[in-house]
Each structure stands twice: as structure tokens, then as C-alpha cells.
Design an enzyme around this catalytic site. Structure first.
Site, PDB file in Angstrom:
ATOM      1  N   HIS A 126      -3.749  -5.356   0.629  1.00 55.95           N
ATOM      2  CA  HIS A 126      -3.219  -5.826   1.912  1.00 55.95           C
ATOM      3  C   HIS A 126      -3.292  -7.349   1.994  1.00 55.95           C
ATOM      4  O   HIS A 126      -4.359  -7.911   2.247  1.00 55.95           O
ATOM      5  CB  HIS A 126      -3.999  -5.197   3.076  1.00 55.95           C
ATOM      6  CG  HIS A 126      -3.726  -3.746   3.251  1.00 55.95           C
ATOM      7  ND1 HIS A 126      -2.704  -3.277   4.039  1.00 55.95           N
ATOM      8  CD2 HIS A 126      -4.335  -2.660   2.723  1.00 55.95           C
ATOM      9  CE1 HIS A 126      -2.691  -1.951   3.993  1.00 55.95           C
ATOM     10  NE2 HIS A 126      -3.672  -1.549   3.202  1.00 55.95           N
TER      11      HIS A 126
ATOM     12  N   VAL B 135      -0.857 -15.488  32.172  1.00 57.23           N
ATOM     13  CA  VAL B 135      -0.057 -16.347  31.300  1.00 57.23           C
ATOM     14  C   VAL B 135       1.351 -15.773  31.092  1.00 57.23           C
ATOM     15  O   VAL B 135       2.344 -16.506  31.137  1.00 57.23           O
ATOM     16  CB  VAL B 135      -0.763 -16.530  29.934  1.00 57.23           C
ATOM     17  CG1 VAL B 135       0.123 -17.310  28.972  1.00 57.23           C
ATOM     18  CG2 VAL B 135      -2.091 -17.247  30.110  1.00 57.23           C
ATOM     19  N   ASP B 136       1.456 -14.477  30.847  1.00 58.20           N
ATOM     20  CA  ASP B 136       2.751 -13.878  30.500  1.00 58.20           C
ATOM     21  C   ASP B 136       3.789 -14.099  31.593  1.00 58.20           C
ATOM     22  O   ASP B 136       4.882 -14.626  31.338  1.00 58.20           O
ATOM     23  CB  ASP B 136       2.599 -12.379  30.227  1.00 58.20           C
ATOM     24  CG  ASP B 136       1.682 -12.084  29.057  1.00 58.20           C
ATOM     25  OD1 ASP B 136       1.421 -13.007  28.258  1.00 58.20           O
ATOM     26  OD2 ASP B 136       1.209 -10.937  28.950  1.00 58.20           O
ATOM     27  N   SER B 137       3.467 -13.676  32.819  1.00 54.40           N
ATOM     28  CA  SER B 137       4.460 -13.795  33.887  1.00 54.40           C
ATOM     29  C   SER B 137       4.728 -15.258  34.229  1.00 54.40           C
ATOM     30  O   SER B 137       5.852 -15.625  34.596  1.00 54.40           O
ATOM     31  CB  SER B 137       4.010 -13.018  35.130  1.00 54.40           C
ATOM     32  OG  SER B 137       2.830 -13.556  35.680  1.00 54.40           O
TER      33      SER B 137
ATOM     34  N   GLU C   2      -2.131  -9.166   4.302  1.00 54.52           N
ATOM     35  CA  GLU C   2      -2.146  -9.618   5.696  1.00 54.52           C
ATOM     36  C   GLU C   2      -3.547  -9.763   6.281  1.00 54.52           C
ATOM     37  O   GLU C   2      -3.723 -10.430   7.310  1.00 54.52           O
ATOM     38  CB  GLU C   2      -1.315  -8.655   6.572  1.00 54.52           C
ATOM     39  CG  GLU C   2      -1.905  -7.259   6.764  1.00 54.52           C
ATOM     40  CD  GLU C   2      -1.545  -6.279   5.656  1.00 54.52           C
ATOM     41  OE1 GLU C   2      -1.638  -5.066   5.892  1.00 54.52           O
ATOM     42  OE2 GLU C   2      -1.166  -6.732   4.552  1.00 54.52           O
TER      43      GLU C   2
ATOM     44  N   SER D 223       1.926 -12.338  38.329  1.00 55.40           N
ATOM     45  CA  SER D 223       0.591 -11.736  38.378  1.00 55.40           C
ATOM     46  C   SER D 223      -0.516 -12.780  38.435  1.00 55.40           C
ATOM     47  O   SER D 223      -1.663 -12.451  38.718  1.00 55.40           O
ATOM     48  CB  SER D 223       0.374 -10.866  37.133  1.00 55.40           C
ATOM     49  OG  SER D 223       0.282 -11.672  35.973  1.00 55.40           O
ATOM     50  N   GLY D 224      -0.179 -14.027  38.126  1.00 53.06           N
ATOM     51  CA  GLY D 224      -1.203 -15.051  37.997  1.00 53.06           C
ATOM     52  C   GLY D 224      -1.623 -15.277  36.559  1.00 53.06           C
ATOM     53  O   GLY D 224      -2.361 -16.210  36.259  1.00 53.06           O
TER      54      GLY D 224
ATOM     55  N   CYS E 153       0.834  -1.210   0.000  1.00 53.44           N
ATOM     56  CA  CYS E 153       0.000   0.000   0.000  1.00 53.44           C
ATOM     57  C   CYS E 153       0.872   1.265   0.000  1.00 53.44           C
ATOM     58  O   CYS E 153       1.477   1.588  -1.012  1.00 53.44           O
ATOM     59  CB  CYS E 153      -0.967  -0.029   1.184  1.00 53.44           C
ATOM     60  SG  CYS E 153      -2.382   1.091   0.982  1.00 53.44           S
TER      61      CYS E 153
END
Length: 509
Positions: free
Chosen positions: A167, A224-226, A169, A221-222, A79
């Protein structure tokens, strides 16, 4: 070192989507602002120029320095990127007679072109631009067009440089994945070896090399990430990882106890700190959501710092920062305007005088879950809905006290419990209840009531960047409403939020 595609961001709403589509091909990629091209750009396998809200004709239009890239690496302009390459090479870009936005079909495809190999004439693409390329330079080869857009795609002669005005994507481009695969695999030569398993293996080795025998502290933190960050570090350095889980008094019902038990089952070296009173006292009388976040953030830093100082010889602070946070922190000219302050970025390093380690800062949210699965993390953690750092503070749309927190915890417990029991929990990305600063008239038995209104929110999404409201069955919503009103004293009305993101955000504050 991964084989990597470089994406230069010109402010498009779709830039992160480009990255996600490439990673779905098991090819690693990185996003950088157009004006902060890495010094090692020549080591990338290929480069993609994103779209942009700007016009190439605008005096303030983004202008990248491609002198170290063009003609040396395969290059794909999407684009705005395509229009920029055409204009800077002597082509003509002008406003479209009709704004080209939405579905179109490639009525003409050059079948032998490497970028379009395997794509079919008539395939659907997604257009989103107000300008169009009217003329391409003589050394450009036209490779695709639609009924309205003559130069929908081109290749620059003598270079592995391509431009497309649609696009690939977005979901609406039917063969967009094939086009991107043609570019990153066939043209750029990437080997599709970047998998969750390879990420876990290389990250653990990198952590071992970086940390050695150093001690690391991490705030859990409880979520998923941490949790995934903790497991990576645990496998890399074992008991040299010290985790701290703080109860801010704004967690879900019984969350502090339940999560601590789960962490101990994972054999994590974790200390639980119950600081609920400290947080809630500090929030008395505060209604502004940004002030709530700042108070909670500062209190968390104070509590975490006090606990961390009890541990001897800590050298590193680990954080569960993920890639969208990184992109936002370094973006320019509109790719990711700050909508709200982040809970897990900044503050602690300055206080603790520690070096930072962020094992997940190259991953999108769904990739974190895949890495967690590769680490053997059970579904109980992997499938948990996202929960905001400030917790229920941003779901109480007024000042905060213990009575309101307790009420919302009970409502949330009913809602989430029924989602689980009715088999709907895993069909939504995130679900929660909001306590509105509104009271309405109701009738219970023969008595008139004047009590609180609860808004329920459930959305579907892949990574939270965009979201649609979840079409939960009406019978289910009726059951939830009935259960909440009957079981939670102080609520006499329940409503359901049917807003999508954008224009709304997922959370209300």
C-alpha cells in the site's frame, strides 16, 4: 476540466487515503464503486484499483468491467487490484503461508521501471493481505519483491498497467508518495495544477455559469464547510445568496450570538432564527441517539422551510456537503457503511422543490480549509473544531432538558477556553465534553455529594476519517478537571477518553 485520476473502490479501508495522497500531489481524483464506472471513463488520465476486504478467490469477490480501460489508460492495481489483474490474466493467487500484514522491505527493485523510478532498494512498504500472487503470466514483468513476497510488483507487457501488493498510500510505506507521483505525473501525464487557488477560481466561474441571476438559499451552521460554501457563492452571485442560521438550542455557550456577529463581519446576507424552544421541547424524554438526530433534522427542515418561504423567487438550495458524504451515499459492498445518519444530506430538497447546488462536494475536510484560506477566511473560522449538526444533543447521553444543556455548555466553555489559553486548541482536531448518564459519590468541603460525571474527549486527525486520542499534558487535564468541578455546579467527577478511531468513533453518539 481538471486532469483527473479515477479510483475504483473495492471496499478497502484505505481507498479515501489513496485519493488524499494523490490530491496532495495537486492532482485531482475521483472515487467510484468498482461496479459504477463512469461512462466517460476514457476521459480520465489514469485509473487506480483499490484494495479490498475480499479475496479474489471468493465467489462473491468484486469483478469490475475494465474493457473500456485496460490497455487504453494507465492502470495501477493496489493489493486486491493487483491480485485481480494477475488472476484474470492467467496468474495464480493463493492464500499466503503467513498472513502478510505490516512492515516489509523491497529487497529487489527494477531500477529502470517507470513506476519505481527514484525508489531505493530496501525501502520500507506496508503489506496488508491474506492472499499472495504465486505466479504471474509470461507477458508480466516482475519489477519488485520482498523476502516473503516474490511478486510484490509487476508490469504487464505492452501496457501501461502495473500491480503492487503493498500500500503506497499509507504513512508506513516510506517512498509511497514517490511511487504515486511516478504513476500520476510521469506515467499518466497529470500536470499537478489542481491547487486551492485553482479550485476557488474554477468553482466561482462554474457557480456563475450555473446560477446566473438565480437566487440561492443556504443554511449556515457556524462551521467551516457551510461558511466556505457561503463565501464561494457570495463571490459568484453576491446578494442573490440568502443565508439562514438556526439556533437549535444545542449550540455552545453564546454561540448563536457570536457566530451571527462573525457572519455579519463577512458581509454575508444572513438571517438568524432562534428556535431553541421548539427543538428542546421536541426532544423531551428522547434518549435514542438516532431518534434525536431525526427529531432535530425534521425540526430543522420545518424551521428552515418556514424561513426560506419568506424569500421570493428562490430557485436553488445550497448545501455544505463534502466529498466523504458523497462517497458514502453511493458506495457499495462495504467501502463506507453508514454508521450514523447525516445531518446535512437529504430532506430539504423534497420539501422546498428546489434544485441543489453543492460547491464543496469534491473536497475533503482539510481541502475545505485550504479553499477557505485561499478565499481569505480568517483563522477564527478556519481553525474551528468540527461541531456535530445535532450539537450537544449527541453529547448528552440521556434525555435532554434545558438544565443539562446549560450544564454542558458551561463545562464545554471551560474546556475549550483552557485549550485556547494554554495554546493547545490548534494542536487537536476536535475537543469536547460529554455528559454521562451516571452520578457518583463525591466530597466537597464536609458534605457528601452525588453528582454528574463529565467525560472529556480530544483527538488528533487530518480529516476525521481516522483519529487518535490527544496526549494532552497531565498538568493541563488536572487543571481542566479542577476548573470544571469548582465552577460548574452539578459536576463532581471528570474522566478522559483515551480511545482511538477505529475502533471507537470520535463522538460518543
Amino acid at each position: 476540466m481538471h486532469q483527473t485520476i479515477l479510483i475504483l473502490d473495492f471496499g478497502s479501508q484505505y481507498t479515501q487515503l489513496i485519493a488524499r495522497r494523490i490530491r496532495e500531489l495537486n492532482v485531482y481524483c475521483e472515487i467510484y464503486p468498482f461496479d459504477r464506472i463512469p461512462l466517460n471513463a476514457g476521459q480520465y488520465k489514469g485509473v487506480i484499483l483499490s484494495g479490498s476486504p475480499f479475496s479474489v478467490r471468493d465467489p462473491q469477490a468484486p469483478v469490475p468491467d475494465l474493457s473500456g480501460i485496460r490497455g487504453k489508460l494507465p492502470l495501477l492495481g493496489i493489493c486486491y487490484g493487483a491480485q485481480y489483474l494477475a488472476q484474470v490474466s492467467g496468474g495464480k493467487v493463493a492464500p499466503s503461508k503467513i498472513r502478510e500484514y505490516g512492515r516489509a522491505c523491497l529487497t529487489r527493485i527494477e531500477p529502470h521501471n517507470a513506476l519505481l523510478q527514484g525508489m531505493t532498494a530496501g525501502t520500507q512498504v506496508w503489506m496488508s493481505h491474506a492472499d499472495t500472487i504465486l505466479e504471474i503470466p509470461e507477458h508480466f514483468e516482475n519489477i519488485a519483491g520482498t523476502e516473503e513476497v516474490r511478486h510484490a510488483g509487476y508490469r504487464i507487457g505492452g501496457e501501461d498497467t502495473y500491480g503492487i501488493q503493498f500500500h503506497p498510500e499509507v504513512y508506513h510505506t516510506s517512498e509511497g508518495r514517490r511511487l504515486l507521483q511516478n504513476f500520476v505525473v510521469d506515467i499518466c501525464g497529470c500536470d499537478q495544477g489542481w491547487t486551492p487557488e485553482s479550485f476557488v477560481e474554477s468553482t466561482i466561474q462554474s457557480l456563475q455559469d450555473t446560477l446566473g441571476n438565480d437566487r440561492v438559499v443556504l443554511g449556515l451552521s457556524g462551521g467551516v464547510d457551510s461558511t466556505v460554501a457561503a463565501l464561494l457563492l457570495q463571490k459568484a452571485i453576491g446578494k442573490n445568496l440568502f443565508c439562514i442560521f438556526v439556533n437549535n438550542g444545542l449550540l455552545r455557550k453564546d454561540e448563536f450570538r457570536k457566530v451571527l456577529e462573525r457572519y455579519h463581519r463577512l458581509d454575508l446576507n444572513v438571517t438568524g432564527v432562534d428556535a431553541a424552544d421548539l427543538f428542546l421541547d421536541g426532544l423531551k424524554g428522547v434518549t435514542d441517539p438516532e431518534k434525536k438526530r431525526k427529531i432535530i433534522g425534521k425540526t430543522f427542515i420545518d424551521v428552515f422551510e418556514a424561513e426560506a418561504k419568506k424569500i421570493q423567487n428562490i430557485r436553488w438550495l445550497a448545501q455544505g456537503t463534502i466529498y466523504p458524504d458523497v462517497i458514502e451515499s453511493r458506495s457499495v459492498k462495504g467501502p463506507s457503511a453508514t454508521i450514523k445518519s447525516h445531518h446535512n444530506v437529504g430532506g430539504l430538497p423534497e420539501h422546498l422543490n428546489l434544485k441543489i447546488i453543492e460547491p464543496l462536494n469534491t473536497l475533503f475536510k482539510d481541502e475545505v480549509r485550504k479553499a477557505g484560506k485561499a478565499l481569505g477566511l480568517d483563522e477564527e473560522f478556519l481553525a474551528r473544531h468540527p461541531f456535530p449538526g445535532p450539537g450537544l444533543a449527541v453529547r448528552i447521553l440521556s434525555d435532554i432538558d434545558r438544565t443539562k444543556v446549560a450544564l454542558l455548555q458551561e463545562v464545554d466553555d471551560v474546556f475549550i477556553g483552557l485549550l485556547r489559553s494554554e495554546g493547545l486548541y490548534h494542536q487537536v482536531w476536535q475537543a469536547f465534553a460529554v455528559l454521562l448518564p451516571v452520578q457518583t459519590v463525591g466530597v466537597m468541603g464536609d458534605e457528601r455529594t452525588y453528582e454528574n460525571v463529565i467525560a472529556l474527549r480530544a483527538v488528533t486527525s487530518t480529516d476525521g476519517m481516522t483519529a487518535d486520542w490527544a496526549k494532552l499534558p497531565h498538568e493541563f487535564l488536572a487543571k481542566v478537571s479542577n476548573e470544571i468541578i469548582n465552577k460548574v455546579k452539578g459536576v463532581n467527577r471528570v474522566v478522559y477518553d483515551i480511545s482511538s478511531k477505529p475502533p471507537a468513533t470520535i463522538e460518543w453518539e
